[in-house]
Design an enzyme around this catalytic site. Sequence first.
Site, short mmCIF file in Angstrom:
data_model
loop_
_atom_site.label_atom_id
_atom_site.label_comp_id
_atom_site.label_asym_id
_atom_site.label_seq_id
_atom_site.Cartn_x
_atom_site.Cartn_y
_atom_site.Cartn_z
N GLY A 112 13.91 0.95 -14.78
CA GLY A 112 15.18 1.23 -14.12
C GLY A 112 15.91 -0.04 -13.69
O GLY A 112 17.13 -0.04 -13.59
N GLU A 115 17.76 -1.06 -16.63
CA GLU A 115 18.83 -0.07 -16.82
C GLU A 115 19.97 -0.28 -15.82
O GLU A 115 21.15 -0.17 -16.18
CB GLU A 115 18.25 1.35 -16.70
CG GLU A 115 17.33 1.67 -17.88
CD GLU A 115 16.55 2.95 -17.71
OE1 GLU A 115 15.97 3.17 -16.62
OE2 GLU A 115 16.49 3.75 -18.66
N GLU A 135 8.38 1.99 -19.59
CA GLU A 135 8.08 3.40 -19.29
C GLU A 135 7.02 3.98 -20.22
O GLU A 135 6.21 4.81 -19.80
CB GLU A 135 9.36 4.25 -19.38
CG GLU A 135 10.36 4.02 -18.26
CD GLU A 135 11.33 2.88 -18.52
OE1 GLU A 135 11.11 2.09 -19.47
OE2 GLU A 135 12.31 2.77 -17.77
N1 CO8 Z 1 7.21 1.03 -8.11
C1 CO8 Z 1 6.53 0.97 -6.95
N2 CO8 Z 1 5.92 -0.14 -6.50
C2 CO8 Z 1 6.01 -1.24 -7.28
C3 CO8 Z 1 6.69 -1.25 -8.49
C4 CO8 Z 1 7.33 -0.04 -8.91
N3 CO8 Z 1 8.06 0.05 -10.04
N4 CO8 Z 1 6.59 -2.47 -9.05
C5 CO8 Z 1 5.86 -3.21 -8.18
N5 CO8 Z 1 5.50 -2.47 -7.12
C6 CO8 Z 1 4.69 -2.87 -5.96
C7 CO8 Z 1 3.20 -2.94 -6.29
O1 CO8 Z 1 2.64 -1.65 -6.22
C8 CO8 Z 1 2.71 -3.88 -5.23
O2 CO8 Z 1 2.60 -3.18 -4.02
P1 CO8 Z 1 1.22 -3.23 -3.17
O3 CO8 Z 1 1.13 -4.68 -2.76
O4 CO8 Z 1 1.48 -2.30 -2.05
O5 CO8 Z 1 0.15 -2.83 -4.10
C9 CO8 Z 1 3.86 -4.87 -5.07
O6 CO8 Z 1 5.02 -4.21 -5.60
C10 CO8 Z 1 3.68 -6.15 -5.84
O7 CO8 Z 1 3.41 -5.81 -7.20
P2 CO8 Z 1 2.17 -6.43 -8.03
O8 CO8 Z 1 1.03 -6.71 -7.12
O9 CO8 Z 1 1.92 -5.52 -9.19
O10 CO8 Z 1 2.82 -7.79 -8.50
P3 CO8 Z 1 2.49 -8.63 -9.81
O11 CO8 Z 1 3.24 -9.90 -9.64
O12 CO8 Z 1 1.05 -8.67 -10.07
O13 CO8 Z 1 3.16 -7.78 -11.02
C11 CO8 Z 1 4.90 -6.52 -12.13
C12 CO8 Z 1 4.54 -7.62 -11.10
C13 CO8 Z 1 4.54 -6.97 -13.54
C14 CO8 Z 1 6.40 -6.29 -12.03
C15 CO8 Z 1 4.14 -5.21 -11.78
O14 CO8 Z 1 4.31 -4.92 -10.41
C16 CO8 Z 1 4.59 -4.01 -12.57
O15 CO8 Z 1 4.22 -3.85 -13.73
N6 CO8 Z 1 5.41 -3.11 -11.94
C17 CO8 Z 1 5.83 -1.89 -12.55
C18 CO8 Z 1 6.92 -2.12 -13.57
C19 CO8 Z 1 7.30 -0.83 -14.25
O16 CO8 Z 1 6.52 -0.20 -14.94
N7 CO8 Z 1 8.59 -0.41 -14.09
C20 CO8 Z 1 9.10 0.78 -14.70
C21 CO8 Z 1 9.05 1.92 -13.75
S1 CO8 Z 1 9.49 3.48 -14.53
C22 CO8 Z 1 11.17 3.53 -14.47
O17 CO8 Z 1 11.81 2.61 -14.04
C23 CO8 Z 1 11.80 4.80 -14.97
C24 CO8 Z 1 13.30 4.71 -15.13
C25 CO8 Z 1 14.01 5.25 -13.94
C26 CO8 Z 1 15.49 5.04 -14.00
C27 CO8 Z 1 16.10 4.46 -12.72
C28 CO8 Z 1 17.58 4.48 -12.80
C29 CO8 Z 1 18.36 3.72 -11.81
#
Ligand code: CO8
Length: 261
Positions: A112, A115, A135
């Site tokens: 997102g 996006e 995703e």
């Molecule tokens: N949602 C919720 N929490 C998140 C997200 C997320 N997308 N990304 C990171 N966080 C949180 C982690 O859970 C973590 O929290 P905690 O310390 O409480 O565990 C904190 O942020 C730090 O993250 P990391 O420890 O994972 O940090 P790293 O530096 O190791 O990794 C990354 C960074 C690579 C970005 C990793 O966090 C990651 O892969 N995040 C998810 C990315 C992802 O898959 N995004 C797609 C989500 S699905 C989506 O967007 C559907 C489309 C919706 C449309 C929206 C329209 C406006």
Amino acid sequence: EYCNFAELMVSVDRDEGTATVTFARPKSLNALCESMMTELNRAFKMLDADDSVRAIVLTGDNVSFAAGADIKEMAKQTYPEALRVNFLAHWTDAFKISKPVIAAVRGHALGGGCEVAMMCDIIYASTDARFAQPEVRLGTIPGAGGTQRLVRAVGKSRAMELCLTGDVLTANEACSLGLVSKVFQPDEVLGAAQKLARKIASQSAPVVKLIKEAVNASQEMSLEAGLAYERRLFHSTFSLDDQKEGMAAFIEKRPAKFTNQ
Ligand code: CO8
């Protein structure tokens, strides 16, 4: 009035005619949640109605523009509920505003987040910006334009590859593909976006509005219909004081003074 946000910061420079909106959920890498997107809608509607603002910059922090929809919030979603509330539809309403929005992207622009950047009118990125549609790895598909706007931005083959793998595009790759307009050093990208906003804000406001409408129409229309629409908008500019002033200033070899009329 612009102070009343919990998960966003909004700053307005009335002299320059610009505003900067900053995502502020650093603990979750600016994951997009219902409450922050509701605030973004409210902020953009206020800025669109504020005559002292003529261009907007949307940014995150130096680690993350936005790491996608909030997975912790979204994990609970069900099909009947998603259908009932038309999940995500109102998140994107913010971008139906008439003023140009420039994304200044540092760090993650994932799912997102990518996006939302693509919903903006222009993307400036820092060298460490990373764009992806991950995703597929979560057992879902892009839900706010990843399969549509990305195709228009980078072409079908590359967009298909990115959506099917979740692979990451670097800022330079994204720039060479046309997704990103320009790449800057990390500490320069926000300033560059704000400078661009000032430049746009110094043009005639009604003309800027018509250009945004015409360029966006190109994404929806056939070439023939788009050219006819553009021509009519072009004709309409001859009713503006700013057209008279712009052309007179050119002929008199002086800078134009637009009055936004
Ligand atoms: N949602 C919720 N929490 C998140 C997200 C997320 N997308 N990304 C990171 N966080 C949180 C982690 O859970 C973590 O929290 P905690 O310390 O409480 O565990 C904190 O942020 C730090 O993250 P990391 O420890 O994972 O940090 P790293 O530096 O190791 O990794 C990354 C960074 C690579 C970005 C990793 O966090 C990651 O892969 N995040 C998810 C990315 C992802 O898959 N995004 C797609 C989500 S699905 C989506 O967007 C559907 C489309 C919706 C449309 C929206 C329209 C406006």
